[in-house]
Design an enzyme around this catalytic site. Structure first.
Site, short mmCIF file in Angstrom:
data_model
loop_
_atom_site.label_atom_id
_atom_site.label_comp_id
_atom_site.label_asym_id
_atom_site.label_seq_id
_atom_site.Cartn_x
_atom_site.Cartn_y
_atom_site.Cartn_z
N GLY A 53 59.57 59.13 34.46
CA GLY A 53 59.18 59.24 33.06
C GLY A 53 58.94 60.67 32.63
N HIS A 54 58.67 60.85 31.34
CA HIS A 54 58.52 62.20 30.79
C HIS A 54 57.29 62.91 31.35
CE1 HIS A 54 56.43 60.04 27.19
NE2 HIS A 54 55.52 60.38 28.09
N ASN A 55 57.43 64.22 31.53
CA ASN A 55 56.36 65.10 32.00
C ASN A 55 55.99 64.89 33.47
OD1 ASN A 55 56.28 65.95 29.34
ND2 ASN A 55 54.37 64.90 28.86
N SER A 73 53.77 61.55 32.75
CA SER A 73 52.70 62.49 33.11
C SER A 73 52.07 62.21 34.47
CB SER A 73 51.62 62.51 32.02
OG SER A 73 52.18 62.90 30.78
#
Length: 341
Positions: free
Chosen positions: A240-242, A260
């Site tokens: 996922g993002h980050n 994150s």
């Protein structure tokens, strides 16, 4: 290609016992090997398979006795065999030269020794390093940067701005740099609904990374998604993002990491591990297959965990043993209730 046992030994740091001039040209399992194939033995329980093999040369640790064959002695037979295989066998070509059907942006920079396959698309301002091969129908968005000697297999998609280091391999169907799954919920123009949160970050992938088929790695939202050197991702992994993944971490198929999350170095995940958002997994953690790490939780350095919610392996095994006894315990309780009645 043909190599002598001596050449292979020098390459992997082995000691030769037997015919150092023996020529070898491939690797195989003991049952499938021919006379000039290299095999390996990492456990005495497999010695009979090795002794019955037609192979004349075997990589083995120092403590296991092998007779009648040329032996390359190393501390770690599986590692030595892997290094020898890379030394013996040329990798299949993904692309050779620039195919006339490739679509290449006028401002793209492609090294003279790089190759681009049929119908691949290279976006404007992208850079491809020396010796890198881009497979058929791969798509690189604008502003991508790929280092030296990378292998990008057919049908890989890199969205704009993806950064990839040297010697990284990405298998077919992988999608890197798509928008992360981020939305804000609230009233807009008199109606409650989801509004897309900005997904403006990059994806940065280090040297010597391998990414499996159909794996997806989302770009950061306001930060970047980073995968450090030596990471190995199996097929069908979602990042996922980050998310930040530390060096030399290994993640098996169908694992999903929410946005994150931070993983340290040398982490090992079995298949189908799931991470909620904002998890922290410190260096050297091992998570067994189908472990579930809940939102915001921290797994501390060196822990071995299993189950959902993930907990120390010893605690998981104790609880699991009691679960197996529940039908017997339920029967005993029913019997006691009948006596009381």
């Amino acid at each position: 290609m043909n190599r002598t046992a001596k050449e292979i030994a020098e390459h992997i740091g082995a000691h030769v016992e037997g015919d150092a001039s023996l020529k070898l040209n491939s690797v195989a399992a003991p049952e499938r090997a021919g006379a000039h194939d290299l095999i390996y033995l990492d456990s005495a329980k497999h010695a009979d398979r090795v002794m019955a093999s037609a192979a004349q040369c075997v990589i083995a640790p120092r403590e296991i006795t092998v007779s009648g064959k040329t032996v390359l002695r190393v501390a770690n037979a599986k590692l030595g065999f892997s290094e020898a295989a890379a030394f013996l066998i040329e990798r299949p070509i993904i692309a050779r030269g620039i195919h006339p059907t490739a679509v290449i942006g006028s401002l793209a920079k492609i090294a003279p020794t790089a190759s681009v396959g049929p119908y691949a698309v290279i976006g404007e301002d992208s850079t491809i390093g020396a010796g890198t091969q881009i497979g058929a129908h791969a798509v690189l968005g604008a502003g991508c940067w790929i280092g030296k000697n990378c292998r990008i297999h057919p049908h890989v998609t890199l969205y704009s701005g993806v950064r990839i280091g040297d010697r990284t391999e990405i298998h077919s169907g992988a999608v890197i740099g798509a928008d992360g799954f981020g939305y804000a919920f609230g009233e807009v123009s008199g109606e409650k609904r989801y509004t897309k949160f900005p997904q403006l970050g990059l994806v940065e992938i280090g040297d010597d990374v391998e990414i499996g088929a159909n794996t997806t790695i989302d770009r950061g939202s306001l930060d970047d998604t980073r995968i450090d050197a030596g990471v190995k991702l199996d097929n069908l992994v979602h990042v996922g993002h980050n998310v930040k993944i530390g060096a030399h971490t290994v993640i098996a198929a169908q694992t999903g990491m929410s946005g994150s999350c931070t993983l340290g170095k040398n982490v090992i995940f079995g298949g189908q591990v799931g991470l909620g958002e904002h998890c922290t997994v410190e260096d050297g953690v091992i998570a067994g297959g189908q472990s579930g790490i809940l939102n915001g939780k921290t797994v501390h350095s060196g822990q071995v965990v299993w189950g959902t919610p993930a907990r120390d392996l010893d605690k998981f095994k104790e609880a699991f043993a009691w679960q197996a006894k529940l039908p017997q315990l339920a029967a005993r309780i029913k019997a006691i209730e009948k006596k009381i009645e």
